[in-house]
Write an enzyme that holds these catalytic residues in place. Structure first.
Site, PDB file in Angstrom:
ATOM      1  N   CYS A 198      -4.887  12.910  11.672  1.00 40.25           N
ATOM      2  CA  CYS A 198      -6.130  11.062  11.774  1.00 40.25           C
ATOM      3  C   CYS A 198      -6.211  10.308  12.988  1.00 40.25           C
ATOM      4  O   CYS A 198      -5.271  11.279  14.348  1.00 40.25           O
ATOM      5  CB  CYS A 198      -5.430  10.415  10.995  1.00 40.25           C
ATOM      6  SG  CYS A 198      -3.561   9.285  11.561  1.00 40.25           S
ATOM      7  N   ILE A 252       7.612   7.148  16.173  1.00 43.04           N
ATOM      8  CA  ILE A 252       7.373   7.820  14.970  1.00 43.04           C
ATOM      9  C   ILE A 252       6.059   8.455  15.289  1.00 43.04           C
ATOM     10  O   ILE A 252       5.803  10.174  15.074  1.00 43.04           O
ATOM     11  CB  ILE A 252       7.233   6.568  14.310  1.00 43.04           C
ATOM     12  CG1 ILE A 252       8.325   5.783  14.089  1.00 43.04           C
ATOM     13  CG2 ILE A 252       7.299   7.592  12.969  1.00 43.04           C
ATOM     14  CD1 ILE A 252       9.377   6.878  13.663  1.00 43.04           C
ATOM     15  N   ARG A 307      -8.852  -0.317   4.322  1.00 38.59           N
ATOM     16  CA  ARG A 307      -7.985   0.687   3.600  1.00 38.59           C
ATOM     17  C   ARG A 307      -5.887   0.298   3.353  1.00 38.59           C
ATOM     18  O   ARG A 307      -5.796   0.682   2.508  1.00 38.59           O
ATOM     19  CB  ARG A 307      -7.281   2.296   4.447  1.00 38.59           C
ATOM     20  CG  ARG A 307      -8.033   2.871   4.715  1.00 38.59           C
ATOM     21  CD  ARG A 307      -7.691   4.246   5.563  1.00 38.59           C
ATOM     22  NE  ARG A 307      -6.492   4.260   4.938  1.00 38.59           N
ATOM     23  CZ  ARG A 307      -5.382   4.524   6.034  1.00 38.59           C
ATOM     24  NH1 ARG A 307      -5.454   4.898   7.432  1.00 38.59           N
ATOM     25  NH2 ARG A 307      -4.363   5.301   5.620  1.00 38.59           N
ATOM     26  N   ARG A 332      -5.482  11.275   3.980  1.00 36.32           N
ATOM     27  CA  ARG A 332      -4.882  11.685   4.366  1.00 36.32           C
ATOM     28  C   ARG A 332      -4.020  11.888   3.897  1.00 36.32           C
ATOM     29  O   ARG A 332      -3.016  12.593   3.215  1.00 36.32           O
ATOM     30  CB  ARG A 332      -4.247  12.804   5.952  1.00 36.32           C
ATOM     31  CG  ARG A 332      -3.648  11.100   6.625  1.00 36.32           C
ATOM     32  CD  ARG A 332      -3.061  11.521   7.776  1.00 36.32           C
ATOM     33  NE  ARG A 332      -2.201  12.885   7.120  1.00 36.32           N
ATOM     34  CZ  ARG A 332      -1.375  12.920   6.647  1.00 36.32           C
ATOM     35  NH1 ARG A 332      -0.868  11.637   6.406  1.00 36.32           N
ATOM     36  NH2 ARG A 332      -0.500  13.868   6.664  1.00 36.32           N
ATOM     37  N   LYS A 379       1.246  -1.244   0.483  1.00 35.46           N
ATOM     38  CA  LYS A 379      -0.509  -0.173   0.170  1.00 35.46           C
ATOM     39  C   LYS A 379       0.511   1.342   0.042  1.00 35.46           C
ATOM     40  O   LYS A 379       0.575   2.405  -0.461  1.00 35.46           O
ATOM     41  CB  LYS A 379      -0.740   0.073   1.333  1.00 35.46           C
ATOM     42  CG  LYS A 379      -1.573   1.368   1.555  1.00 35.46           C
ATOM     43  CD  LYS A 379      -2.767   1.191   3.069  1.00 35.46           C
ATOM     44  CE  LYS A 379      -2.221   1.233   3.915  1.00 35.46           C
ATOM     45  NZ  LYS A 379      -1.477   2.999   4.197  1.00 35.46           N
ATOM     46  N   ASN A 380       2.009   1.086   0.910  1.00 34.43           N
ATOM     47  CA  ASN A 380       2.571   2.835   1.220  1.00 34.43           C
ATOM     48  C   ASN A 380       3.585   3.094  -0.136  1.00 34.43           C
ATOM     49  O   ASN A 380       4.626   3.696   0.001  1.00 34.43           O
ATOM     50  CB  ASN A 380       3.529   2.371   2.093  1.00 34.43           C
ATOM     51  CG  ASN A 380       2.237   2.800   3.599  1.00 34.43           C
ATOM     52  OD1 ASN A 380       1.086   2.835   3.600  1.00 34.43           O
ATOM     53  ND2 ASN A 380       2.822   2.298   4.615  1.00 34.43           N
ATOM     54  N   ASP A 399       4.621   0.657  11.499  1.00 36.34           N
ATOM     55  CA  ASP A 399       2.694  -0.224  11.282  1.00 36.34           C
ATOM     56  C   ASP A 399       2.981  -1.658  11.917  1.00 36.34           C
ATOM     57  O   ASP A 399       2.375  -1.400  12.337  1.00 36.34           O
ATOM     58  CB  ASP A 399       2.887   0.413   9.792  1.00 36.34           C
ATOM     59  CG  ASP A 399       3.160   1.360   9.562  1.00 36.34           C
ATOM     60  OD1 ASP A 399       3.313   1.845   8.335  1.00 36.34           O
ATOM     61  OD2 ASP A 399       2.441   2.325  10.349  1.00 36.34           O
TER      62      ASP A 399
HETATM   63  C1  EPZ Z   1       3.743   7.025   6.072  1.00 40.48           C
HETATM   64  O1  EPZ Z   1       3.242   7.922   6.757  1.00 40.48           O
HETATM   65  C2  EPZ Z   1       3.535   5.757   5.996  1.00 40.48           C
HETATM   66  N1  EPZ Z   1       2.070   6.366   5.222  1.00 40.48           N
HETATM   67  C3  EPZ Z   1       2.331   5.536   7.203  1.00 40.48           C
HETATM   68  O2  EPZ Z   1       2.105   4.490   7.711  1.00 40.48           O
HETATM   69  C4  EPZ Z   1       4.073   5.217   8.426  1.00 40.48           C
HETATM   70  O3  EPZ Z   1       3.917   4.454   9.407  1.00 40.48           O
HETATM   71  C5  EPZ Z   1       4.770   6.734   8.139  1.00 40.48           C
HETATM   72  O4  EPZ Z   1       5.410   6.212   7.090  1.00 40.48           O
HETATM   73  C6  EPZ Z   1       6.342   6.047   8.889  1.00 40.48           C
HETATM   74  O5  EPZ Z   1       6.752   5.009   8.347  1.00 40.48           O
HETATM   75  C7  EPZ Z   1       2.507   5.774   4.106  1.00 40.48           C
HETATM   76  O6  EPZ Z   1       3.144   5.625   3.681  1.00 40.48           O
HETATM   77  C8  EPZ Z   1       0.605   5.839   2.825  1.00 40.48           C
HETATM   78  P1  EPZ Z   1       6.103  10.205   8.197  1.00 40.48           P
HETATM   79  P2  EPZ Z   1       4.266   9.598   6.807  1.00 40.48           P
HETATM   80  O7  EPZ Z   1       5.800  11.215   7.107  1.00 40.48           O
HETATM   81  O8  EPZ Z   1       4.927   9.519   5.343  1.00 40.48           O
HETATM   82  C9  EPZ Z   1       6.356  13.777  11.632  1.00 40.48           C
HETATM   83  C10 EPZ Z   1       0.549   3.029   8.032  1.00 40.48           C
HETATM   84  O9  EPZ Z   1      -0.617   1.878   8.810  1.00 40.48           O
HETATM   85  N2  EPZ Z   1       6.123  14.722  10.629  1.00 40.48           N
HETATM   86  O10 EPZ Z   1       7.452   9.448   8.057  1.00 40.48           O
HETATM   87  O11 EPZ Z   1       2.546  10.592   7.020  1.00 40.48           O
HETATM   88  C11 EPZ Z   1       5.184  12.904  12.006  1.00 40.48           C
HETATM   89  O12 EPZ Z   1       4.302  14.027  12.224  1.00 40.48           O
HETATM   90  C12 EPZ Z   1       0.337   4.243   8.160  1.00 40.48           C
HETATM   91  O13 EPZ Z   1       0.315   2.696   7.038  1.00 40.48           O
HETATM   92  C13 EPZ Z   1       6.644  15.968  10.998  1.00 40.48           C
HETATM   93  O14 EPZ Z   1       6.593  16.379  11.927  1.00 40.48           O
HETATM   94  O15 EPZ Z   1       4.863   9.265   7.665  1.00 40.48           O
HETATM   95  C14 EPZ Z   1       4.841  11.992  12.591  1.00 40.48           C
HETATM   96  O16 EPZ Z   1       5.399  11.756  13.554  1.00 40.48           O
HETATM   97  C15 EPZ Z   1       0.344   4.811   8.688  1.00 40.48           C
HETATM   98  N3  EPZ Z   1       6.418  16.841   9.340  1.00 40.48           N
HETATM   99  C16 EPZ Z   1       6.995  11.742  11.957  1.00 40.48           C
HETATM  100  O17 EPZ Z   1       7.583  12.847  11.023  1.00 40.48           O
HETATM  101  C17 EPZ Z   1       5.833  16.792   8.784  1.00 40.48           C
HETATM  102  O18 EPZ Z   1       6.056  17.893   7.789  1.00 40.48           O
HETATM  103  C18 EPZ Z   1       6.771  10.319  10.669  1.00 40.48           C
HETATM  104  O19 EPZ Z   1       5.948  10.519   9.657  1.00 40.48           O
HETATM  105  C19 EPZ Z   1       6.153  15.119   8.155  1.00 40.48           C
HETATM  106  C20 EPZ Z   1       6.251  14.299   9.035  1.00 40.48           C
END
Ligand code: EPZ
Length: 417
Positions: A116, A328, A398, A92, A22-23, A306
């Site tokens: 979310c 995370i 999802r 999102r 998915k990701n 995850d």
């Molecule tokens: C991706 O989310 C995945 N989703 C998530 O999978 C996964 O848990 C996550 O990466 C971490 O591996 C998809 O790929 C669609 P991040 P993403 O940006 O990109 C902070 C699932 O269950 N952050 O690495 O949103 C954020 O708040 C989902 O499949 C900022 O502060 O993750 C978080 O604490 C859940 N500012 C941390 O970084 C930003 O601009 C990690 O977020 C962006 C992120």
């Protein structure tokens, strides 16, 4: 609303074919907006998030098809640089389209992605990077209006304060057709990033990845190509936890063991025997799992956040007390309250979960709180005595393709009603 009815206590045995990730497929679908001609994606999972992406692409004016696990996208006629509020609310992660929209149309209009179940999910790193690359972005009334005054992104060096997966993907999508060279420092290293770079390179992008540093030399045009989506490492970890918690054994096929190299030792620590082969893992579980003394989630190649919820569910009936630390996301434990309804003994202190293994859980009526929390409820239900009724299945749909078919084929008693 449909529910999953699971009668627990049955040992799972058999073979599981892992689907495409998915990701990985979500950013790949955003990337197809940048390529001339028709892109073909094989091994694409059939998920509601994928349907959401196809709706977004159609909204731009792209022509899309999905037949089984093959998706085609032709963006030649795309001319609408916006995503509806409804679609943004529904998904999102559609923020991953922002970079590609701006690169393709020179502008983008969409509503601010809501938070979310896992917390606020900010996008400050994405927006700061785009501004560094020449974008003007106005945020008003929950709407984002982004423009490229030069008509193209301008290459620059972007240093990420956190190796954000989404921000790395968005910057990569902005950089491949930018004017000049872009360097991303402290980039995310997840396999999904590598897969996205592989597709873009096959389309003619010039990308060099050296650990957490990604260098991109912008090109004028990209030409659509055919790509096979990598296997879903989180789905693999989920089914391993499902088999392990029932004391079963399974062969997992069509996966990449290297992508879960930090997950396999945890199953071994719990007492499972793991055999690795090129695209296959064989898992044999003990009658009762051992506890996990300490597990901290980290950015790749660390233990994936995850995969923590499925493992925590398995730990609820392990022999001993397990400790999880979530590094995370702010609130990744919403599902723990639902596990407690089934008799789990879990104490949450901020980002720490202390799981005291109990001899058994009891079936109950529970609701999914998020995607991976929902997977945790399924795993707990498979181990529990009696029937568990799981609601709010939209979360599960999802991220898990034909979940109940796969579990039924392993011998579980699952029905959707
Ligand atoms: C991706 O989310 C995945 N989703 C998530 O999978 C996964 O848990 C996550 O990466 C971490 O591996 C998809 O790929 C669609 P991040 P993403 O940006 O990109 C902070 C699932 O269950 N952050 O690495 O949103 C954020 O708040 C989902 O499949 C900022 O502060 O993750 C978080 O604490 C859940 N500012 C941390 O970084 C930003 O601009 C990690 O977020 C962006 C992120």
């Amino acid at each position: 609303m449909p529910h999953l009815l699971i009668d627990g206590g049955r040992r799972l045995n058999g073979t599981v074919a892992i689907h495409g990730a998915k990701n990985a497929v979500l950013p790949l679908l955003a990337a197809t907006l940048l390529a001339d001609g028709e892109s073909v994606l094989h091994n694409a999972p059939q998920l509601s998030d994928v349907e959401g992406c196809l709706e977004i692409l159609s909204g731009f004016g792209c022509r899309t098809t999905q037949e089984g696990d093959t998706i085609t996208v032709c963006a030649d006629a795309a001319d609408t640089p916006s995503i509806t509020d409804e679609l943004m609310r529904k998904m999102r992660s559609s923020i991953v389209f922002l970079g590609a929209m701006m690169a393709r149309f020179g502008e983008a209009h969409l509503s601010y992605p809501g938070g979310c179940e896992l917390g606020p999910r900010p996008i400050d790193l994405h927006l700061a990077a785009f501004r560094l690359m020449g974008a003007e972005i106005h945020e008003e009334g929950g709407q984002l209006h982004a423009f490229l005054p030069e008509g193209r992104f301008l290459g620059n060096t972007v240093s990420l304060s956190f190796p954000s997966v989404g921000a790395t993907e968005n910057i990569l999508l902005a950089a491949v057709t930018a004017k000049g060279t872009t360097t991303i420092l402290n980039a995310a290293r997840e396999p999904e990033i590598i897969d996205l770079a592989a597709y873009l390179s096959a389309c003619g992008a010039r990308i060099h990845i050296d650990g957490g540093t990604i260098t991109v030399e912008g090109v004028e045009r990209l030409t659509a190509c055919t790509h096979t989506v990598i296997p879903d490492r989180i789905e693999a970890a989920t089914y391993m936890a499902a088999v392990a918690v029932t004391g079963g054994s399974a062969v997992l096929e069509r996966l990449c063991p290297a992508h879960i190299a930090t997950v396999l030792p945890v199953f071994a620590e719990m007492g499972c025997r793991i055999s690795e082969f090129p695209q296959q893992i064989v898992l044999n579980a003990p009658a009762r799992l051992n506890r996990i003394p300490f597990l901290r989630t980290m950015p790749y190649p660390g233990f994936p956040t995850d995969a923590a919820a499925p493992l925590l569910a398995a730990a609820t009936v392990a022999n001993g007390t397990s400790v999880f630390v979530e590094s995370i996301f702010e609130s990744r434990y919403k599902y723990v309250g639902e596990l407690a309804r089934m008799g789990a003994h879990i104490k949450i202190e901020s980002r720490v979960a202390i799981v005291e293994g109990v001899p058994s859980l009891s079936g109950a009526a529970v609701d999914c709180t998020d995607l991976r929390g929902g997977a945790a409820l399924v795993i707990a239900a498979l181990a529990a005595e009696g029937r568990t009724v799981i609601g709010e299945l939209t979360h599960l749909d999802r991220g898990y393709d034909h979940l109940e078919d796969t579990l039924t084929a392993l011998g579980a008693r699952v029905q959707r009603k």
